[in-house]
Design a protein around this motif. Structure first.
Motif, PDB file in Angstrom:
ATOM      1  N   SER A  98       0.840  -1.203   0.000  1.00 58.42           N
ATOM      2  CA  SER A  98       0.000   0.000   0.000  1.00 58.42           C
ATOM      3  C   SER A  98       0.873   1.250   0.000  1.00 58.42           C
ATOM      4  O   SER A  98       2.104   1.167   0.042  1.00 58.42           O
ATOM      5  CB  SER A  98      -0.924   0.003   1.233  1.00 58.42           C
ATOM      6  OG  SER A  98      -1.676  -1.185   1.314  1.00 58.42           O
ATOM      7  N   LYS A  99       0.223   2.390  -0.011  1.00 56.98           N
ATOM      8  CA  LYS A  99       0.960   3.659  -0.047  1.00 56.98           C
ATOM      9  C   LYS A  99       1.248   4.160   1.378  1.00 56.98           C
ATOM     10  O   LYS A  99       0.898   5.272   1.747  1.00 56.98           O
ATOM     11  CB  LYS A  99       0.143   4.699  -0.807  1.00 56.98           C
ATOM     12  CG  LYS A  99      -0.156   4.318  -2.245  1.00 56.98           C
ATOM     13  CD  LYS A  99      -1.050   5.338  -2.919  1.00 56.98           C
ATOM     14  CE  LYS A  99      -1.385   4.944  -4.343  1.00 56.98           C
ATOM     15  NZ  LYS A  99      -2.295   5.925  -4.999  1.00 56.98           N
ATOM     16  N   VAL A 100       1.887   3.315   2.130  1.00 59.19           N
ATOM     17  CA  VAL A 100       2.187   3.643   3.520  1.00 59.19           C
ATOM     18  C   VAL A 100       3.586   4.242   3.606  1.00 59.19           C
ATOM     19  O   VAL A 100       4.544   3.661   3.103  1.00 59.19           O
ATOM     20  CB  VAL A 100       2.077   2.390   4.413  1.00 59.19           C
ATOM     21  CG1 VAL A 100       2.637   2.664   5.804  1.00 59.19           C
ATOM     22  CG2 VAL A 100       0.636   1.930   4.501  1.00 59.19           C
ATOM     23  N   GLU A 101       3.706   5.398   4.257  1.00 62.03           N
ATOM     24  CA  GLU A 101       4.993   6.066   4.410  1.00 62.03           C
ATOM     25  C   GLU A 101       5.296   6.446   5.857  1.00 62.03           C
ATOM     26  O   GLU A 101       6.431   6.791   6.169  1.00 62.03           O
ATOM     27  CB  GLU A 101       5.038   7.342   3.541  1.00 62.03           C
ATOM     28  CG  GLU A 101       4.949   7.088   2.050  1.00 62.03           C
ATOM     29  CD  GLU A 101       6.109   6.248   1.538  1.00 62.03           C
ATOM     30  OE1 GLU A 101       7.211   6.337   2.105  1.00 62.03           O
ATOM     31  OE2 GLU A 101       5.902   5.478   0.577  1.00 62.03           O
ATOM     32  N   GLY A 191      -5.310  10.561   2.955  1.00 66.45           N
ATOM     33  CA  GLY A 191      -4.716   9.406   2.285  1.00 66.45           C
ATOM     34  C   GLY A 191      -5.125   8.086   2.922  1.00 66.45           C
ATOM     35  O   GLY A 191      -6.056   8.020   3.731  1.00 66.45           O
ATOM     36  N   GLU A 192      -4.414   7.035   2.560  1.00 64.45           N
ATOM     37  CA  GLU A 192      -4.697   5.710   3.095  1.00 64.45           C
ATOM     38  C   GLU A 192      -4.257   5.622   4.558  1.00 64.45           C
ATOM     39  O   GLU A 192      -3.305   6.287   4.979  1.00 64.45           O
ATOM     40  CB  GLU A 192      -3.962   4.647   2.277  1.00 64.45           C
ATOM     41  CG  GLU A 192      -4.424   4.560   0.836  1.00 64.45           C
ATOM     42  CD  GLU A 192      -3.694   3.467   0.074  1.00 64.45           C
ATOM     43  OE1 GLU A 192      -3.052   2.609   0.734  1.00 64.45           O
ATOM     44  OE2 GLU A 192      -3.760   3.463  -1.168  1.00 64.45           O
ATOM     45  N   GLN A 207      -0.450   7.155   4.911  1.00 63.83           N
ATOM     46  CA  GLN A 207       0.183   7.574   3.659  1.00 63.83           C
ATOM     47  C   GLN A 207       0.852   8.936   3.818  1.00 63.83           C
ATOM     48  O   GLN A 207       1.949   9.156   3.313  1.00 63.83           O
ATOM     49  CB  GLN A 207      -0.856   7.628   2.534  1.00 63.83           C
ATOM     50  CG  GLN A 207      -0.279   8.043   1.187  1.00 63.83           C
ATOM     51  CD  GLN A 207      -1.338   8.066   0.091  1.00 63.83           C
ATOM     52  OE1 GLN A 207      -2.503   7.738   0.322  1.00 63.83           O
ATOM     53  NE2 GLN A 207      -0.942   8.464  -1.110  1.00 63.83           N
ATOM     54  N   TYR A 208       0.188   9.849   4.557  1.00 60.19           N
ATOM     55  CA  TYR A 208       0.695  11.212   4.682  1.00 60.19           C
ATOM     56  C   TYR A 208       1.065  11.541   6.123  1.00 60.19           C
ATOM     57  O   TYR A 208       0.386  11.119   7.067  1.00 60.19           O
ATOM     58  CB  TYR A 208      -0.354  12.216   4.199  1.00 60.19           C
ATOM     59  CG  TYR A 208      -0.715  12.064   2.743  1.00 60.19           C
ATOM     60  CD1 TYR A 208       0.263  12.090   1.754  1.00 60.19           C
ATOM     61  CD2 TYR A 208      -2.039  11.892   2.351  1.00 60.19           C
ATOM     62  CE1 TYR A 208      -0.075  11.944   0.413  1.00 60.19           C
ATOM     63  CE2 TYR A 208      -2.392  11.753   1.017  1.00 60.19           C
ATOM     64  CZ  TYR A 208      -1.394  11.776   0.053  1.00 60.19           C
ATOM     65  OH  TYR A 208      -1.736  11.630  -1.263  1.00 60.19           O
TER      66      TYR A 208
END
Length: 389
Positions: A98-101, A191-192, A207-208
């Motif tokens: 996923s778009k995990v940051e 975000g996600e 995500q953010y």
């Protein structure tokens, strides 16, 4: 235990009648203390009597059948067919796929000892209308604590040790955290976002960074409403994901920060093709604890026959491999195996009439009495398959 089984017919009828008339009196809970792993503190455990333990087990099975219809996929601890490996596999998949940051690591201070009895009963009454079950749970929560020869009232918390405590604690965070995150928090984020929880151990993925900071600010207020407190020294926001390496070098760091979950250190790395991958290795404190257990075991069994020594060591190794034998952690398993070899050789030397045993002789002993070799119980393919369940 044997006496309780033999006299089962004498006490079961009276117990059932007291439950039906809501007159059951929960016996006092004997409190014992066990050392917290890697700490000087001690963890309090509540030990119910055998008959009460059997009743708790039966009630837990009934309540589990009810709440398994309600618990969310993000919850893993204390549930049938779900365990720590499922939680780790899900976290792995959430970050890698996923778009995990950003990862918010959170730790609850004295969770089991802080649960509000009033809130627990309110949560139970959402789904359970039988006054007999409500009365049972209330009496278990209010059961006196027997510490040594002193009796103390129990005003808050649920003692660790009873089977119903795990379910009630899981239920508590289902309403306090899981539903709030899914229904209130996520719809308001840009975000996600994902939550992975194993009883009171949980991490939040974002995500953010702005979303993570917003949730971090309101999380303490949300938990405080239900008598729960975050441990500030163990709660932190970490940049973690496929772009973390690039950003780490911009901030003057050689590599991204790591995160900790259920005894594992998760770190950012790359596979042979150069693609992003999450690495997992045994957390240092857990590895140190295993080695200390090994040394203690060696001291206690040094005069046993070699065959019995091998059996005892293999029991410990089998349990260690079964939990920590996860993809990417083979080197840590080898560290434990080599430590066992080294400690065992040293112990056999110390009890030998001839003094030191040559390594070639020790290898022949190992051939006759083999130690379990390191083994990965969950390679990457199975790790990904578990996350899909």
């Amino acid at each position: 235990m044997a006496e309780a089984k033999e006299s089962f017919g004498d006490w079961i009828e009276e117990m059932l009648q007291s439950i039906h008339r809501q007159g059951y009196r929960a016996p006092d809970i004997r409190r014992v203390y066990i050392p917290k792993p890697g700490k000087q503190e001690q963890r309090p455990l509540g030990v119910p009597c055998v008959a009460d333990r059997a009743l708790q087990r039966s009630v837990t099975q009934v309540l589990s059948a009810i709440y398994e219809q309600d618990f969310l996929p993000c919850s893993f601890g204390g549930r049938p067919g779900r365990g720590a490996h499922h939680a780790l596999a899900t976290l792995y998949e959430r970050i890698a796929g996923s778009k995990v940051e950003w990862i918010l690591e959170a730790d609850l201070k004295n969770f089991f000892g802080s649960l509000s009895h009033d809130w627990i009963l309110q949560f139970v009454e959402h789904r359970v209308k039988d006054p007999r079950l409500i009365s049972l749970i209330r009496r278990w929560l209010k059961a006196n604590i027997l510490e040594g020869e002193e009796l103390h009232p129990n005003e808050k918390g649920t003692p660790q040790g009873g089977s119903v405590s795990v379910l009630l604690s899981n239920l508590y965070l289902h309403y306090v955290l899981d539903l709030w995150f899914e229904r209130v928090v996520k719809p308001r984020l840009q975000g996600e976002a994902y939550l992975v929880r194993y009883i009171d151990d949980f991490v939040m993925c974002f995500q953010y960074r702005a979303d993570a900071l917003r949730v971090q600010q309101v999380l303490s207020k949300r938990l405080g409403k239900f008598n729960l407190t975050l441990e500030p020294t163990k709660t932190r926001l970490v940049e973690f994901g496929r772009f973390a390496q690039r950003h780490a070098s911009k901030h003057g760091r050689k590599r991204p920060e790591t995160i900790y979950f259920l005894g594992f250190t998760l770190y950012c790395t790359r596979n042979l093709k150069g693609n992003f991958r999450i690495g997992m290795r045994t957390e240092r404190s857990r590895l140190r604890r295993t080695l200390m257990r090994l040394q203690d075991l060696m001291r206690r069994m040094r005069h046993l026959p070699v065959k019995e020594q091998m059996d005892n060591l293999n029991v410990l190794l089998r349990g260690h491999y079964a939990y920590f034998g996860i993809a990417g952690n083979f080197r840590a398993l080898q560290t434990v195996y080599r430590a066992v070899e080294r400690y065992w050789h040293k112990m056999l030397c110390s009890r030998s009439w001839k003094g030191a045993i040559r390594w070639t002789v020790f290898q022949r002993i190992k051939t006759q009495f083999p130690l379990l070799r390191p083994r990965l119980y969950l390679p990457y393919r199975e790790l990904q398959a578990i996350a899909m369940l």
